[in-house]
Write an enzyme that holds these catalytic residues in place. Sequence first.
Site, PDB file in Angstrom:
ATOM      1  N   GLU A  98     -19.011 -12.182  13.286  1.00 26.49           N
ATOM      2  CA  GLU A  98     -18.329 -10.912  13.562  1.00 26.49           C
ATOM      3  C   GLU A  98     -18.990  -9.685  12.945  1.00 26.49           C
ATOM      4  O   GLU A  98     -18.326  -8.881  12.296  1.00 26.49           O
ATOM      5  CB  GLU A  98     -16.871 -11.000  13.076  1.00 26.49           C
TER       6      GLU A  98
HETATM    7  C1  TNX Z   1     -11.876 -14.956  13.488  1.00 27.92           C
HETATM    8  S1  TNX Z   1     -13.548 -17.215  13.471  1.00 27.92           S
HETATM    9  C2  TNX Z   1     -12.601 -15.012  12.293  1.00 27.92           C
HETATM   10  C3  TNX Z   1     -11.891 -14.920  11.017  1.00 27.92           C
HETATM   11  C4  TNX Z   1     -10.417 -14.662  11.197  1.00 27.92           C
HETATM   12  C5  TNX Z   1      -9.867 -15.487  12.334  1.00 27.92           C
HETATM   13  C6  TNX Z   1      -8.379 -15.327  12.519  1.00 27.92           C
HETATM   14  C7  TNX Z   1     -14.435 -16.453  12.636  1.00 27.92           C
HETATM   15  C8  TNX Z   1     -15.735 -17.022  12.407  1.00 27.92           C
HETATM   16  N1  TNX Z   1     -13.951 -15.298  12.196  1.00 27.92           N
HETATM   17  O1  TNX Z   1     -12.482 -13.931  10.217  1.00 27.92           O
HETATM   18  O2  TNX Z   1      -9.794 -15.016  10.003  1.00 27.92           O
HETATM   19  O3  TNX Z   1     -10.524 -15.119  13.519  1.00 27.92           O
HETATM   20  O4  TNX Z   1      -7.858 -16.219  13.474  1.00 27.92           O
END
Ligand code: TNX
Length: 492
Positions: A315
């Site tokens: 992300e």
């Molecule tokens: C996505 S999945 C994220 C997390 C969040 C989650 C909440 C991923 C690699 N990153 O930072 O906690 O969604 O569902």
Amino acid sequence: DILLPWAALAVMAGCAHRVPAVAVEAAPVAHIVPLPRSLETRPGTLRIAAAVAVEDAGAAPMARRALDELLATLDIANADTGTPLRLQRVDDAALGEEGYRLVVDDAIHLSARTDAGLLHAVQSLRQLLPASAGPAYRVPRLAITDVPAYRWRGLSLDVARSFLPVDYLERHIDRMALFKLNRLHLHLTDDQGWRIEIKRYPRLVEIGGASAVQGGRAGYYTQAQLKHLVAYAQARGVTLVPEIDMPGHVQAALASYNALACDDVANRGTYSGVEVGFSVLCLDKPDVVYPFVRDVLEEVVAIFPSAEIHIGGDEIKHPLYAGFVARAAAMVEAMGRTPIVWEEGSVADLQPGALLQLWNDGYAIDAAVARGHPLILSPCSYLYIDHGNHAGQPGADWCRAEGVPLARVYAFDPTPYTTAVGVEAALWSEFVHTDAATDERLWPRLAAVAEVAWSPAPRRGYAGFVRRMGALRPHLDALGVRYYREPDLGWN
Ligand code: TNX
């Protein structure tokens, strides 16, 4: 014990009236989760009274520890006069690294190539027996040959948004072991908290360890506590896999060491919201960032013997992202370990052995798969158990508005992913802040994860799982699990 075959013979011989009138006890049924590869029941049961006579050549310390714990729980003594119980290492290549055989005839025979395999045999025996002590026990006579479909059967716990204490993690590891889960991935750092003591950067836990998501728990683990936890898990067949999430999800680190940020603002402050994607290590300052990354990874590697080290990579959009991931991954390789990166990292130039963790259903990782990268499968719409047990349960719902109910978890089929090494559920903790809430999200769904990862898809089915798992409720009760009262299992 062998009344039923006698009765059958007597009927065939036309002399049913001569069957002795002995009370027939209902034979216990073999409820095992995850479903064994092959299970053949035989007529009758083996009765264990007060004692077993354990024979083992001393070659399986993990299995022996688990067996001794089981016997203590059930108040079964180990005495020469007891029912024979044999633990044996055998040289049978078909059993692989974790497979085992469990045969119950006039004795109980556990055999495997490895200590890990024998440990799984003990866990199956534990599920065949009652969860708590009674005057005597009956075990169905049977022959099991069992081998896992995948070597990686895991859970990721987000201890960064909200902290989980060491004693909870210990109890949790015991519960994982009962279902033959073998990887506990600890998401140790994120925007809202930094949970691992790094001796060269003490402010990471002084400042980053004191923060948490709104309503969550702050805290951190000392290196001594983590080493203790590593050993605790190792003795139970569970490998702890650490994650340091970089180069995004780092607000707790930036608040602790402002020089890691591009603007060098004196006090950027800690963060307790739930947004993602706003923080980044200053990739334009390689002379600051890369020594930091190396120092941190060196201490991480010294604590965790795991062959794989997770470096995050999720992300974040940044022009220098791919270069960062490649460089951090190379550092892990240089330390003799294998890097794991969230799926976004597939854009980086990685060694073919680097693992990618798939999480976002539909994300394009085909190129990475074509390059042969092994995958850890965590597709959010099946395995993000921060999502509700049912539609409408408060918490995350961004990936699947209906939540991720037990039947949905069970429906995940890993077989199309030909380079997968296994399956890992994820429990993020933006909205899950207590031990009880954590239990309620994890169980019974984690038992379904265990079966998805252990039992080949064509062999398993939800109706059978429901019947077997439904019957294991007392085992969860005995472990003090505050599970979700799952209506599908009749637990409401
Ligand atoms: C996505 S999945 C994220 C997390 C969040 C989650 C909440 C991923 C690699 N990153 O930072 O906690 O969604 O569902």
